[in-house]
Design a protein around this motif. Structure first.
Motif, PDB file in Angstrom:
ATOM      1  N   SER A   5       0.880  -1.238   0.210  1.00 40.16           N
ATOM      2  CA  SER A   5      -0.023  -0.088  -0.092  1.00 40.16           C
ATOM      3  C   SER A   5       0.910   1.374   0.008  1.00 40.16           C
ATOM      4  O   SER A   5       0.669   2.336  -0.684  1.00 40.16           O
ATOM      5  CB  SER A   5      -0.785  -0.021   1.070  1.00 40.16           C
ATOM      6  OG  SER A   5      -1.920  -1.131   1.283  1.00 40.16           O
ATOM      7  N   SER A  47     -13.255 -15.430   0.097  1.00 40.44           N
ATOM      8  CA  SER A  47     -12.396 -14.632   1.118  1.00 40.44           C
ATOM      9  C   SER A  47     -11.987 -15.745   2.272  1.00 40.44           C
ATOM     10  O   SER A  47     -11.136 -15.322   2.904  1.00 40.44           O
ATOM     11  CB  SER A  47     -13.244 -13.677   1.811  1.00 40.44           C
ATOM     12  OG  SER A  47     -14.491 -14.060   2.373  1.00 40.44           O
ATOM     13  N   TRP A  59     -12.130 -11.821  -7.702  1.00 44.66           N
ATOM     14  CA  TRP A  59     -12.412 -10.751  -6.959  1.00 44.66           C
ATOM     15  C   TRP A  59     -13.624  -9.732  -7.449  1.00 44.66           C
ATOM     16  O   TRP A  59     -14.671  -9.487  -6.626  1.00 44.66           O
ATOM     17  CB  TRP A  59     -11.187  -9.701  -7.035  1.00 44.66           C
ATOM     18  CG  TRP A  59     -11.244  -8.374  -6.210  1.00 44.66           C
ATOM     19  CD1 TRP A  59     -11.437  -8.401  -4.916  1.00 44.66           C
ATOM     20  CD2 TRP A  59     -11.193  -7.184  -6.858  1.00 44.66           C
ATOM     21  NE1 TRP A  59     -11.583  -6.816  -4.482  1.00 44.66           N
ATOM     22  CE2 TRP A  59     -11.363  -6.094  -5.741  1.00 44.66           C
ATOM     23  CE3 TRP A  59     -10.982  -6.887  -8.111  1.00 44.66           C
ATOM     24  CZ2 TRP A  59     -11.491  -4.827  -5.835  1.00 44.66           C
ATOM     25  CZ3 TRP A  59     -11.022  -5.063  -8.302  1.00 44.66           C
ATOM     26  CH2 TRP A  59     -11.354  -4.390  -7.218  1.00 44.66           C
ATOM     27  N   ASN A  95      -9.018  -0.735  -3.225  1.00 44.99           N
ATOM     28  CA  ASN A  95      -9.842  -2.073  -3.411  1.00 44.99           C
ATOM     29  C   ASN A  95     -11.278  -2.012  -2.935  1.00 44.99           C
ATOM     30  O   ASN A  95     -11.952  -3.049  -2.915  1.00 44.99           O
ATOM     31  CB  ASN A  95      -9.002  -3.182  -3.060  1.00 44.99           C
ATOM     32  CG  ASN A  95      -7.561  -3.325  -3.692  1.00 44.99           C
ATOM     33  OD1 ASN A  95      -7.287  -3.258  -4.864  1.00 44.99           O
ATOM     34  ND2 ASN A  95      -6.481  -2.999  -2.695  1.00 44.99           N
ATOM     35  N   THR A  96     -11.847  -0.984  -2.802  1.00 42.65           N
ATOM     36  CA  THR A  96     -13.207  -0.527  -2.566  1.00 42.65           C
ATOM     37  C   THR A  96     -13.935   0.088  -3.720  1.00 42.65           C
ATOM     38  O   THR A  96     -14.620  -0.506  -4.436  1.00 42.65           O
ATOM     39  CB  THR A  96     -13.599  -0.165  -1.226  1.00 42.65           C
ATOM     40  OG1 THR A  96     -12.980  -0.849  -0.323  1.00 42.65           O
ATOM     41  CG2 THR A  96     -14.820   0.156  -0.816  1.00 42.65           C
ATOM     42  N   ASP A 101      -4.850  -2.565  -6.399  1.00 43.22           N
ATOM     43  CA  ASP A 101      -3.987  -3.931  -6.364  1.00 43.22           C
ATOM     44  C   ASP A 101      -3.862  -4.820  -7.588  1.00 43.22           C
ATOM     45  O   ASP A 101      -3.412  -5.659  -7.533  1.00 43.22           O
ATOM     46  CB  ASP A 101      -4.305  -4.680  -5.322  1.00 43.22           C
ATOM     47  CG  ASP A 101      -3.719  -4.283  -3.881  1.00 43.22           C
ATOM     48  OD1 ASP A 101      -2.859  -3.178  -3.804  1.00 43.22           O
ATOM     49  OD2 ASP A 101      -3.891  -5.038  -2.806  1.00 43.22           O
ATOM     50  N   ASN A 192     -13.321  -2.770   2.598  1.00 42.96           N
ATOM     51  CA  ASN A 192     -12.803  -4.380   2.640  1.00 42.96           C
ATOM     52  C   ASN A 192     -12.001  -4.991   3.628  1.00 42.96           C
ATOM     53  O   ASN A 192     -11.347  -5.767   3.500  1.00 42.96           O
ATOM     54  CB  ASN A 192     -12.138  -4.533   1.121  1.00 42.96           C
ATOM     55  CG  ASN A 192     -10.819  -3.801   1.200  1.00 42.96           C
ATOM     56  OD1 ASN A 192     -10.438  -2.956   1.963  1.00 42.96           O
ATOM     57  ND2 ASN A 192      -9.869  -4.423   0.254  1.00 42.96           N
ATOM     58  N   SER A 193     -12.070  -3.910   4.760  1.00 42.29           N
ATOM     59  CA  SER A 193     -11.154  -4.354   5.848  1.00 42.29           C
ATOM     60  C   SER A 193     -11.916  -4.225   7.055  1.00 42.29           C
ATOM     61  O   SER A 193     -12.935  -3.411   7.073  1.00 42.29           O
ATOM     62  CB  SER A 193     -10.070  -3.686   5.904  1.00 42.29           C
ATOM     63  OG  SER A 193      -9.291  -3.820   7.140  1.00 42.29           O
ATOM     64  N   LYS A 207     -19.122  -5.823   3.678  1.00 40.36           N
ATOM     65  CA  LYS A 207     -17.456  -5.987   3.676  1.00 40.36           C
ATOM     66  C   LYS A 207     -17.280  -6.812   2.320  1.00 40.36           C
ATOM     67  O   LYS A 207     -17.829  -7.798   2.090  1.00 40.36           O
ATOM     68  CB  LYS A 207     -17.095  -7.045   4.750  1.00 40.36           C
ATOM     69  CG  LYS A 207     -15.409  -6.916   4.595  1.00 40.36           C
ATOM     70  CD  LYS A 207     -14.919  -7.946   5.835  1.00 40.36           C
ATOM     71  CE  LYS A 207     -13.516  -8.138   5.497  1.00 40.36           C
ATOM     72  NZ  LYS A 207     -12.970  -8.621   4.451  1.00 40.36           N
ATOM     73  N   ASP A 210     -11.253  -9.189   1.225  1.00 42.07           N
ATOM     74  CA  ASP A 210      -9.722  -8.858   1.206  1.00 42.07           C
ATOM     75  C   ASP A 210      -8.642  -9.992   1.106  1.00 42.07           C
ATOM     76  O   ASP A 210      -7.697 -10.140   1.170  1.00 42.07           O
ATOM     77  CB  ASP A 210      -9.333  -8.021   2.329  1.00 42.07           C
ATOM     78  CG  ASP A 210      -9.519  -8.623   3.502  1.00 42.07           C
ATOM     79  OD1 ASP A 210      -9.975  -9.652   3.899  1.00 42.07           O
ATOM     80  OD2 ASP A 210      -9.106  -7.933   4.652  1.00 42.07           O
ATOM     81  N   LEU A 215      -5.625  -8.272  -0.097  1.00 44.52           N
ATOM     82  CA  LEU A 215      -5.803  -6.801  -0.484  1.00 44.52           C
ATOM     83  C   LEU A 215      -5.751  -5.602   0.402  1.00 44.52           C
ATOM     84  O   LEU A 215      -6.345  -5.909   1.561  1.00 44.52           O
ATOM     85  CB  LEU A 215      -7.247  -6.943  -1.204  1.00 44.52           C
ATOM     86  CG  LEU A 215      -7.392  -7.731  -2.471  1.00 44.52           C
ATOM     87  CD1 LEU A 215      -8.514  -7.655  -3.148  1.00 44.52           C
ATOM     88  CD2 LEU A 215      -5.970  -7.624  -3.648  1.00 44.52           C
ATOM     89  N   SER A 216      -5.352  -4.532   0.054  1.00 46.11           N
ATOM     90  CA  SER A 216      -5.153  -3.498   1.170  1.00 46.11           C
ATOM     91  C   SER A 216      -6.400  -2.839   1.401  1.00 46.11           C
ATOM     92  O   SER A 216      -7.193  -2.874   0.632  1.00 46.11           O
ATOM     93  CB  SER A 216      -3.954  -2.578   0.647  1.00 46.11           C
ATOM     94  OG  SER A 216      -4.318  -1.987  -0.482  1.00 46.11           O
TER      95      SER A 216
END
Length: 216
Positions: A5, A47, A59, A95-96, A101, A192-193, A207, A210, A215-216
């Motif tokens: 990241s 996931s 993804w 990544n949202t 990534d 995503n986290s 969510k 990730d 994925l960050s």
């Protein structure tokens, strides 16, 4: 944030010089139709079984599944807004709302399933706020990127120097609290986290995958 990241953020900062002129040009937003989504946090089968390398098509399929699950709730909640209610959705970025990534480029492309949801909401008067762990040094290029791919940005929250030493989940919760203090009802929080979604201050959370932190 992961090492990857930070490398990406450094790359964005380097790219900022090249796009300074572009920042003065009004962003041209694409106009694809949007289809929103709803429900509670969705865990996908993919996931649960984090592969060594994340497959882009997988993804995207998993992202579409989460957003498709969110659609009924958002449709109903937006339609049932009370008189004078200021509705908002809070989004993470990496990544949202943006693909960051999967082959870095600037501007980063939108994560299409999330953009579709965002467009559905923004076309119906819902404010979009973006809360990210990115540092404020790249706030302007981040905002340009979001607008360029079609998001209407009602507010962008980035970390200042002090925030860099703060727990990410605590920092993001504080920003949602600040959005509520402006009179908004946060009808959904999408990231995503776990650090994007913990701490409350949203009616629903969604969510995205990730893959166990890949994925960050």
């Amino acid at each position: 944030m992961t090492g990857r990241s930070w490398q990406r953020l450094i790359g964005v900062t380097a790219a900022a010089t090249a796009v300074t002129a572009a920042l003065a040009i009004p962003a041209t937003a694409a106009t694809p139709a949007a289809a929103p989504a709803a429900a509670t946090t969705v865990a996908t089968a993919a996931s649960a079984a984090a592969a060594a390398d994340v497959d882009y098509d997988t993804w995207q399929k998993d992202c579409r599944a989460v957003m498709a699950d969110a659609l009924p709730y958002l449709k109903e909640r937006i339609a049932d807004a009370s008189a004078g209610e200021k509705q908002a959705i809070v989004f993470d970025i990496d990544n949202t709302t943006l693909e960051t990534d999967f082959g870095f480029s600037y501007p980063s492309p939108a994560n299409a399933p999330v953009l579709d949801v965002a467009k559905y909401a923004q076309d119906r008067g819902v404010a979009l706020f973006f809360v990210t762990a990115r540092p404020d040094i790249i706030k302007s290029v981040t905002e340009y990127n979001l607008k360029h791919v079609g998001y209407k940005v009602s507010g962008l929250y980035v970390r200042n120097f002090i925030d860099l030493f703060r727990d990410v989940a605590e920092y993001k919760t504080a920003q949602r609290t600040a959005i509520e203090a402006k009179g908004y009802t946060i009808i959904a929080n999408i990231g995503n986290s776990a650090t994007d979604l913990s701490g409350g201050h949203a009616e629903k959370t969604y969510k995205l995958p990730d893959y166990n932190g890949q994925l960050s």
